[in-house]
Design an enzyme around this catalytic site. Structure first.
Site, PDB file in Angstrom:
ATOM      1  N   THR A 209       6.393  24.185  52.118  1.00 12.97           N
ATOM      2  CA  THR A 209       5.798  25.373  53.330  1.00 12.97           C
ATOM      3  C   THR A 209       7.190  26.107  52.371  1.00 12.97           C
ATOM      4  O   THR A 209       7.457  27.707  52.182  1.00 12.97           O
ATOM      5  CB  THR A 209       5.550  25.309  54.181  1.00 12.97           C
ATOM      6  OG1 THR A 209       5.687  23.837  54.508  1.00 12.97           O
ATOM      7  CG2 THR A 209       5.096  26.008  54.857  1.00 12.97           C
ATOM      8  N   VAL A 210       8.926  25.838  52.114  1.00  9.88           N
ATOM      9  CA  VAL A 210       9.596  26.463  52.606  1.00  9.88           C
ATOM     10  C   VAL A 210       9.484  27.227  50.758  1.00  9.88           C
ATOM     11  O   VAL A 210      10.233  28.369  50.493  1.00  9.88           O
ATOM     12  CB  VAL A 210      11.133  26.240  52.535  1.00  9.88           C
ATOM     13  CG1 VAL A 210      12.182  26.622  52.788  1.00  9.88           C
ATOM     14  CG2 VAL A 210      10.809  25.375  54.133  1.00  9.88           C
TER      15      VAL A 210
ATOM     16  N   GLU B   2       5.109  16.708  63.728  1.00  9.17           N
ATOM     17  CA  GLU B   2       5.315  16.203  62.320  1.00  9.17           C
ATOM     18  C   GLU B   2       4.770  15.056  63.160  1.00  9.17           C
ATOM     19  O   GLU B   2       4.094  14.728  64.192  1.00  9.17           O
ATOM     20  CB  GLU B   2       5.967  15.874  61.943  1.00  9.17           C
ATOM     21  CG  GLU B   2       7.348  16.682  62.031  1.00  9.17           C
ATOM     22  CD  GLU B   2       7.477  17.455  60.182  1.00  9.17           C
ATOM     23  OE1 GLU B   2       7.256  16.243  59.799  1.00  9.17           O
ATOM     24  OE2 GLU B   2       8.378  17.473  60.254  1.00  9.17           O
TER      25      GLU B   2
ATOM     26  N   LYS C 214      22.142  19.912  63.018  1.00 10.18           N
ATOM     27  CA  LYS C 214      22.249  20.299  63.710  1.00 10.18           C
ATOM     28  C   LYS C 214      23.975  21.064  64.268  1.00 10.18           C
ATOM     29  O   LYS C 214      24.748  21.705  64.249  1.00 10.18           O
ATOM     30  CB  LYS C 214      21.311  21.192  64.391  1.00 10.18           C
ATOM     31  CG  LYS C 214      20.292  21.375  63.552  1.00 10.18           C
ATOM     32  CD  LYS C 214      18.959  21.841  63.420  1.00 10.18           C
ATOM     33  CE  LYS C 214      17.790  22.285  63.419  1.00 10.18           C
ATOM     34  NZ  LYS C 214      16.755  22.418  63.302  1.00 10.18           N
TER      35      LYS C 214
HETATM   36  N1  HSE Z   1      11.953  20.626  63.406  1.00  6.16           N
HETATM   37  C1  HSE Z   1      13.036  21.099  63.514  1.00  6.16           C
HETATM   38  C2  HSE Z   1      12.138  21.653  64.662  1.00  6.16           C
HETATM   39  C3  HSE Z   1      12.421  22.254  62.431  1.00  6.16           C
HETATM   40  O1  HSE Z   1      11.592  21.490  65.103  1.00  6.16           O
HETATM   41  O2  HSE Z   1      12.824  22.831  65.566  1.00  6.16           O
HETATM   42  C4  HSE Z   1      13.918  21.770  61.420  1.00  6.16           C
HETATM   43  O3  HSE Z   1      14.822  21.048  62.059  1.00  6.16           O
END
Ligand code: HSE
Length: 446
Positions: free
Chosen positions: A29-30, A205, A220
């Site tokens: 996608t990206v 997912e 993060k």
């Molecule tokens: N899966 C992450 C989210 C995005 O739900 O924010 C990618 O880091």
């Protein structure tokens, strides 16, 4: 030169008007959005960079899959050869995973290519190794898209606040879990039903573990803490708890007391018992007062709240995931890396000169919301209060709800250390009149 200061091996520019060759690794996608936008905005990018950019090749796992708008001759399965090609200057990694992209990114850096990656897991696990390779080659390593997609937090910490001292960063950096918690709060749904809805709508997912157990947010947090405190913090250094044990009853109790439950990534400086400054990064469900700006971040939105010495409090808000917002962040980095390739210089920005010690999670202080089922008998409250008093932890509020012979007791403490709280919970669980400690949720100190 300080021992851990980045080497200043600045490369010479190719010269104004020179073409910058791009290798794109990944066409999900990206990747597809990055490819589309590079072509759609080619004229503007050439002006902003000082020379045109051209995609030299796109590494994919299956070249026979239809990819509308992508010339077949650009596709290759040989990513290793692509990243080392003479006519490639900047490598864009949007594959995901850790081991395979690590190999490719290192090969690219070692071959003198600047790298732009959106891969938080890779950066959070291997930042030191990648930064050393970028420094040795005198090239750029950029990863704005790794944290909260287009919300410009990496650039804000690296550049905008480089003249300030960051005290604390707290944020909602995972959209899937925010969607689930918001759905639980606004509809009263159970965790399982809210997760099913997130899956149905495509937020979660098929295997939601990385999101719901907090691993994505922990990567993060590691990146934000490293940048904010000029200290290497890796994924393994982050204390991480997810949202899978949060119940509808927890959400209702929080709501009644004036809080929303959010999965927060918290990075802060704290003073140790030895008077030294430490840093800590953690991810856990947190009670946020409804009047705090983070409490009103709903659905799958992200927000990062930064407290800096001179700047004061700042909040950054937006879409933290998705093809377009992530491509926007990737392309901002592509423009930056391409500019350096054209005009010379680099950004040796992964600076960990402060090298502050990391605090054990047990040393972290916060307030707690503790939900218990207790016997409704004279003296029970006194016995429970004594457990807190013995550990030197002061109670802020105590609320009781009658449930026949059993009472639900909700205690909110003043600030206490994790280690002391752990001992308190262990002692409460030994009291015959405490039938169950249903939940312990931290309150944000900010
Ligand atoms: N899966 C992450 C989210 C995005 O739900 O924010 C990618 O880091």
């Amino acid at each position: 030169m300080a021992e851990n200061q980045a080497a200043t091996t600045y490369g010479n520019g190719k010269g104004a008007g020179a073409t910058v060759g791009i290798a794109l690794l990944g066409m999900g996608t990206v990747g597809a959005e990055v490819f589309r936008l590079i072509h759609e905005n080619a004229a503007d990018f050439a002006q902003r960079i000082g020379g045109p950019v051209e995609v030299r090749g796109v590494a994919v796992s299956d070249t026979s899959k239809p990819r509308p708008g992508v010339p077949a001759e650009l596709l290759t399965t040989d990513a290793h050869a692509l990243v080392q090609r003479e006519d490639v200057d900047v490598v864009v990694e949007v594959i995901g995973g850790i081991d395979y992209p690590r190999e490719l990114v290192l090969a690219a850096l070692n071959a003198g290519k600047s790298v732009v990656t959106a891969n938080k897991a890779l950066v959070a696990a291997h930042a030191d190794e990648l930064a050393a390779a970028a420094d040795a080659a005198g090239v750029d390593l950029f990863f704005e898209a790794a944290v909260a997609a287009a919300i410009p937090v990496v650039g804000m910490l690296r550049r905008s606040l480089a003249g300030d001292k960051i005290k604390r960063i707290s944020g909602i950096v995972n959209g899937t879990t925010n969607f689930i918690l918001d759905a639980m709060e606004s509809t009263g749904a159970s965790y399982e039903d809210a997760l099913a809805e997130a899956t149905r709508l495509g937020y979660a997912e098929a295997d939601p573990t990385a999101d719901v157990e907090g691993h994505d947010a922990a990567s993060k947090a590691a990146i934000l803490a490293s940048l904010g405190f000029y200290t290497r913090v890796t994924f393994d250094d982050v204390h991480c708890e997810g949202i899978s044990s949060i119940t509808a009853a927890d959400i209702a109790a929080a709501n009644q007391a004036g809080y929303s439950i959010k999965l927060l990534a918290i990075c802060e400086r704290l003073e140790g018992e030895d008077g030294r400054e430490y840093v800590n990064a953690r991810v856990h469900p947190t009670l946020v007062p409804k009047e705090h700006p983070l409490a009103s971040v709903n659905q799958s939105y992200n927000a990062i709240f930064v407290e800096a010495e001179a700047a004061g409090s700042l909040m950054f808000y937006g879409n933290g995931a998705g093809g377009n917002p992530t491509a926007s962040a990737v392309l901002g980095d592509v423009v930056g890396a391409a500019r350096n390739k054209v005009h010379g210089g680099r950004a040796p920005e992964d600076n960990t000169y402060a090298a502050l010690p990391l605090a054990d999670f047990g040393q972290v202080s916060t307030r707690y919301h503790i939900d218990m089922d207790v016997a409704d008998r004279t003296g029970v409250l006194a016995a429970i209060s004594n457990v807190f008093a013995d550990a030197g932890v002061s109670l802020r509020t105590v609320r009781q709800e009658d449930r026949g012979d059993v009472a639900r007791l909700i205690v909110v403490t003043h600030s206490a250390r994790e280690k002391d709280l752990e001992d308190i919970v262990a002692r409460l669980e030994t009291l015959a009149d405490v039938h169950a400690v249903n939940s312990v949720i931290r309150l944000d100190n900010a």
